[in-house]
Write a protein that holds these residues in place. Structure first.
Motif, PDB file in Angstrom:
ATOM      1  N   ALA A  14       0.185   9.278 -25.182  1.00  0.00           N
ATOM      2  CA  ALA A  14       0.637  10.660 -25.023  1.00  0.00           C
ATOM      3  C   ALA A  14      -0.572  11.585 -24.908  1.00  0.00           C
ATOM      4  O   ALA A  14      -1.565  11.435 -25.616  1.00  0.00           O
ATOM      5  N   GLY A  15      -0.454  12.531 -23.969  1.00  0.00           N
ATOM      6  CA  GLY A  15      -1.553  13.439 -23.696  1.00  0.00           C
ATOM      7  C   GLY A  15      -2.487  12.967 -22.595  1.00  0.00           C
ATOM      8  O   GLY A  15      -3.334  13.732 -22.119  1.00  0.00           O
ATOM      9  N   GLY A  16      -2.322  11.719 -22.192  1.00  0.00           N
ATOM     10  CA  GLY A  16      -3.179  11.160 -21.165  1.00  0.00           C
ATOM     11  C   GLY A  16      -2.700  11.478 -19.759  1.00  0.00           C
ATOM     12  O   GLY A  16      -1.736  12.241 -19.560  1.00  0.00           O
ATOM     13  N   SER A  17      -3.375  10.871 -18.789  1.00  0.00           N
ATOM     14  CA  SER A  17      -3.095  11.143 -17.376  1.00  0.00           C
ATOM     15  C   SER A  17      -2.977   9.846 -16.590  1.00  0.00           C
ATOM     16  O   SER A  17      -3.576   8.823 -16.946  1.00  0.00           O
ATOM     17  N   LEU A  18      -2.193   9.918 -15.528  1.00  0.00           N
ATOM     18  CA  LEU A  18      -2.088   8.845 -14.549  1.00  0.00           C
ATOM     19  C   LEU A  18      -1.930   9.475 -13.174  1.00  0.00           C
ATOM     20  O   LEU A  18      -1.398  10.590 -13.066  1.00  0.00           O
ATOM     21  N   ARG A  19      -2.340   8.752 -12.154  1.00  0.00           N
ATOM     22  CA  ARG A  19      -2.076   9.180 -10.789  1.00  0.00           C
ATOM     23  C   ARG A  19      -1.348   8.072 -10.045  1.00  0.00           C
ATOM     24  O   ARG A  19      -1.854   6.953  -9.942  1.00  0.00           O
ATOM     25  N   LEU A  20      -0.187   8.411  -9.546  1.00  0.00           N
ATOM     26  CA  LEU A  20       0.592   7.487  -8.728  1.00  0.00           C
ATOM     27  C   LEU A  20       0.280   7.717  -7.259  1.00  0.00           C
ATOM     28  O   LEU A  20       0.051   8.860  -6.841  1.00  0.00           O
ATOM     29  N   SER A  21       0.299   6.635  -6.507  1.00  0.00           N
ATOM     30  CA  SER A  21       0.106   6.709  -5.057  1.00  0.00           C
ATOM     31  C   SER A  21       1.268   6.047  -4.353  1.00  0.00           C
ATOM     32  O   SER A  21       1.848   5.076  -4.864  1.00  0.00           O
ATOM     33  N   CYS A  22       1.569   6.547  -3.174  1.00  0.00           N
ATOM     34  CA  CYS A  22       2.626   5.969  -2.343  1.00  0.00           C
ATOM     35  C   CYS A  22       2.106   5.888  -0.919  1.00  0.00           C
ATOM     36  O   CYS A  22       1.946   6.926  -0.259  1.00  0.00           O
ATOM     37  N   ALA A  23       1.832   4.684  -0.466  1.00  0.00           N
ATOM     38  CA  ALA A  23       1.352   4.466   0.898  1.00  0.00           C
ATOM     39  C   ALA A  23       2.544   4.295   1.826  1.00  0.00           C
ATOM     40  O   ALA A  23       3.400   3.433   1.591  1.00  0.00           O
ATOM     41  N   ALA A  24       2.597   5.109   2.875  1.00  0.00           N
ATOM     42  CA  ALA A  24       3.748   5.141   3.774  1.00  0.00           C
ATOM     43  C   ALA A  24       3.395   4.581   5.144  1.00  0.00           C
ATOM     44  O   ALA A  24       2.262   4.751   5.626  1.00  0.00           O
ATOM     45  N   SER A  25       4.361   3.936   5.762  1.00  0.00           N
ATOM     46  CA  SER A  25       4.169   3.440   7.129  1.00  0.00           C
ATOM     47  C   SER A  25       5.518   3.291   7.807  1.00  0.00           C
ATOM     48  O   SER A  25       6.560   3.248   7.146  1.00  0.00           O
ATOM     49  N   GLY A  26       5.481   3.258   9.140  1.00  0.00           N
ATOM     50  CA  GLY A  26       6.688   2.986   9.908  1.00  0.00           C
ATOM     51  C   GLY A  26       7.510   4.194  10.274  1.00  0.00           C
ATOM     52  O   GLY A  26       8.635   4.048  10.789  1.00  0.00           O
ATOM     53  N   PHE A  27       7.013   5.396  10.043  1.00  0.00           N
ATOM     54  CA  PHE A  27       7.737   6.601  10.409  1.00  0.00           C
ATOM     55  C   PHE A  27       6.761   7.757  10.583  1.00  0.00           C
ATOM     56  O   PHE A  27       5.575   7.633  10.317  1.00  0.00           O
TER      57      PHE A  27
END
Length: 115
Positions: A14-27
């Motif tokens: 709790a109190g920490g950080s994360l970064r999510l990524s979403c790589a997209a293709s096909g559109f």
């Protein structure tokens, strides 16, 4: 075909950080609204944040001021920067593309916030 591949989940205190990524293709990424949703057991999937093709953003009240959604047009990637994480942010997070009014989903990535 449309593909969305999430990464970046994990376990954080709790109190920490994360970064999510979403790589997209096909559109046509640059024109497509993109979003992040999350689901916890026993609950409906809920919207976390969305970014339009033009870069406008909107957030769930529960994450305003803590999460930031962004997109990189050259990399065809959407990010979710999550700061000041709380245990109630624990969920599976899904990337969404609303392409020609049809929803496409990634496989999901687990985020667990320990107290």
């Amino acid at each position: 075909q449309v593909q969305l591949v999430e990464s970046g989940g994990g376990l954080v205190q709790a109190g920490g950080s994360l970064r999510l990524s979403c790589a997209a293709s096909g559109f046509m990424f640059s024109m497509t609204p993109m979003g992040w949703y999350r689901r916890t057991p026993g609950k409906e999937r809920e919207l976390v944040a969305v970014v339009t093709g033009g870069g406008s953003t909107n957030y769930a009240d529960s994450v305003k001021g803590r999460f930031t959604i962004s997109r990189d047009y050259a990399k065809k990637t959407v990010y979710l920067q999550m700061n000041s994480l709380k245990p109630e942010d624990t969920a599976v997070y899904y990337c969404n593309a609303n392409y020609f009014r049809q929803d496409y989903w990634g496989q999901g990535t687990q985020v667990t916030v320990s107290s």
